[in-house]
Design an enzyme around this catalytic site. Structure first.
Site, short mmCIF file in Angstrom:
data_model
loop_
_atom_site.label_atom_id
_atom_site.label_comp_id
_atom_site.label_asym_id
_atom_site.label_seq_id
_atom_site.Cartn_x
_atom_site.Cartn_y
_atom_site.Cartn_z
N PRO A 1 -11.20 63.85 12.41
CG PRO A 1 -9.09 64.73 12.78
CD PRO A 1 -9.86 63.45 12.78
NE ARG B 1 -4.35 54.48 -1.63
CZ ARG B 1 -3.05 54.51 -1.32
NH1 ARG B 1 -2.15 54.06 -2.17
NH2 ARG B 1 -2.65 55.00 -0.17
NE ARG C 1 -18.26 57.44 12.07
CZ ARG C 1 -17.46 58.49 11.89
NH1 ARG C 1 -16.57 58.50 10.93
NH2 ARG C 1 -17.54 59.54 12.69
CG ASN D 1 -21.06 60.41 10.42
OD1 ASN D 1 -21.62 60.08 9.38
ND2 ASN D 1 -21.46 60.00 11.61
#
Ligand SMILES: [Zn+2]
Length: 351
Positions: free
Chosen positions: A2, A167, A320, A211
């Site tokens: 997601p 982070r 990816r 992506n």
């Protein structure tokens, strides 16, 4: 996996479905031992930061969110995680998770036993036996949510939650009235020679982009994915950030990723894309814009570009597959120094 807009929708779903209510928690799979410690607590609220979801639990509903007694269940769905909801009539409607598909995550199939009717709810939801793979079940007065296959499911205190946030880069879906998030994004990208197509997938640079948004935002900016961050000017990166804010906000509002401008949607809309299994992590019924018209380049490799007809390319970038149009995405940089250093590409800057 997601993308950020889905996690923001999940947070909203938990707030509406369970917020302020005492809940039961369990780990049918047995791998989330802390579930027992949360049993009977109140689910105070939910928070999304990038792809990270935090559910706040407290002994009673009047506890302040920043109290040290609050426990934060930190969930990252990763590649395989998903939430499945079931409940009384109106429960799933209330949080706008589309029926009949109740599973929010990488996969979208219906699940036997969870009922098919969204408006009617799941009449027997209280007797719904969890699948043995359910890591965490949260059951409230009106419905339940089952979590399977997450990359992370852990209980943190306030310091632990903050460590996760520290982070992460800025999240385009978080309110940013001072423009701090945008500034952090621009400065971070320009500090590194790492290609922009790699940096967009780095959650420390920008949180929540996956992506689909990577490929589509780069196309909309006419940017080649391999351009180093150091070659990109501030105005271009500010535009890229603002475009992502708008695209993710649409996704959070509708549950679907749509990046095409209306005037481009009917060009090259190929039924073939259905058969090749293009999918996105939407949780809505196929609605206003059909999938085969939603993207410029994502999963459109070997098909003609909607704008120029050139064959869309794909290659591996940051582990990816990235998709791009080699003709439309020739903008290397809007800084003139780049063309002086690389005169061979000067032609690429002319339309
Ligand atoms: Zn093109």
């Amino acid at each position: 996996m997601p993308e950020g807009h889905t996690v923001h929708r999940l947070a909203a779903a938990f707030e509406r479905g369970f917020g302020g209510q005492r809940v039961r928690t369990s780990s049918p799979q047995g791998r989330f031992r802390d579930a027992a410690a949360l049993e009977g607590m109140v689910l105070l609220g939910a928070e999304a930061v990038g792809k990270h979801l935090f559910l706040q639990f407290a002994p009673s509903a009047d506890v302040e969110a920043d109290s040290p007694v609050v426990r934060h269940v930190h969930i990252h769905l990763g590649l395989y995680g998903s939430w499945t909801f079931a409940g009384e009539a109106g429960f799933s409607q209330a949080h706008a998770i589309g029926a009949p598909r109740r599973r929010v995550g990488e996969q979208e199939e219906d699940l036997e036993g969870y009922g098919a009717g969204g408006e009617g709810g799941t009449p027997d939801w209280r007797r719904l036996v969890p699948r043995p793979t359910v890591r965490l079940r949260i059951a409230g007065p009106r419905g339940l949510a089952d979590l399977t296959g997450p990359a992370t499911c852990e209980v943190l205190d306030a310091a632990g939650r903050q460590a996760v946030l520290d982070r992460l880069g800025p999240d385009p879906l978080r309110p940013d009235p001072e423009g701090t998030g945008r500034r952090r994004f621009v400065e971070r990208v320009r500090r590194s020679r790492t290609p922009i197509g790699v940096q967009l997938m780095n959650q420390q640079v920008i949180a929540g982009i996956g992506n689909i948004y990577r490929a589509e935002a780069l196309f909309r900016a006419r940017l080649d994915p391999v351009v180093p961050g150091t070659d990109l000017g501030t105005p271009l990166l500010e535009d890229l950030w603002e475009d992502l804010v708008a695209l993710l906000a649409y996704g959070a509002r509708t549950g679907r990723i749509v990046t095409t401008e209306p005037e481009h949607r009917d060009l090259e809309a190929r039924i073939i894309e259905r058969s090749r299994g293009t999918r996105q992590n939407g949780d809505e019924d196929a609605g206003v814009v059909p999938r085969e018209k939603s993207f410029y380049v994502y999963h459109r490799q070997s098909l003609p570009c909607r704008l120029c007809g050139t064959t869309v390319c794909s290659t591996e970038l940051a582990a990816r597959t990235v998709f791009w149009c080699p003709r439309c995405q020739r903008v290397r940089s809007r800084r003139s120094t780049w063309t002086r250093e690389h005169p061979a590409a000067a032609w690429a800057l002319t339309p």
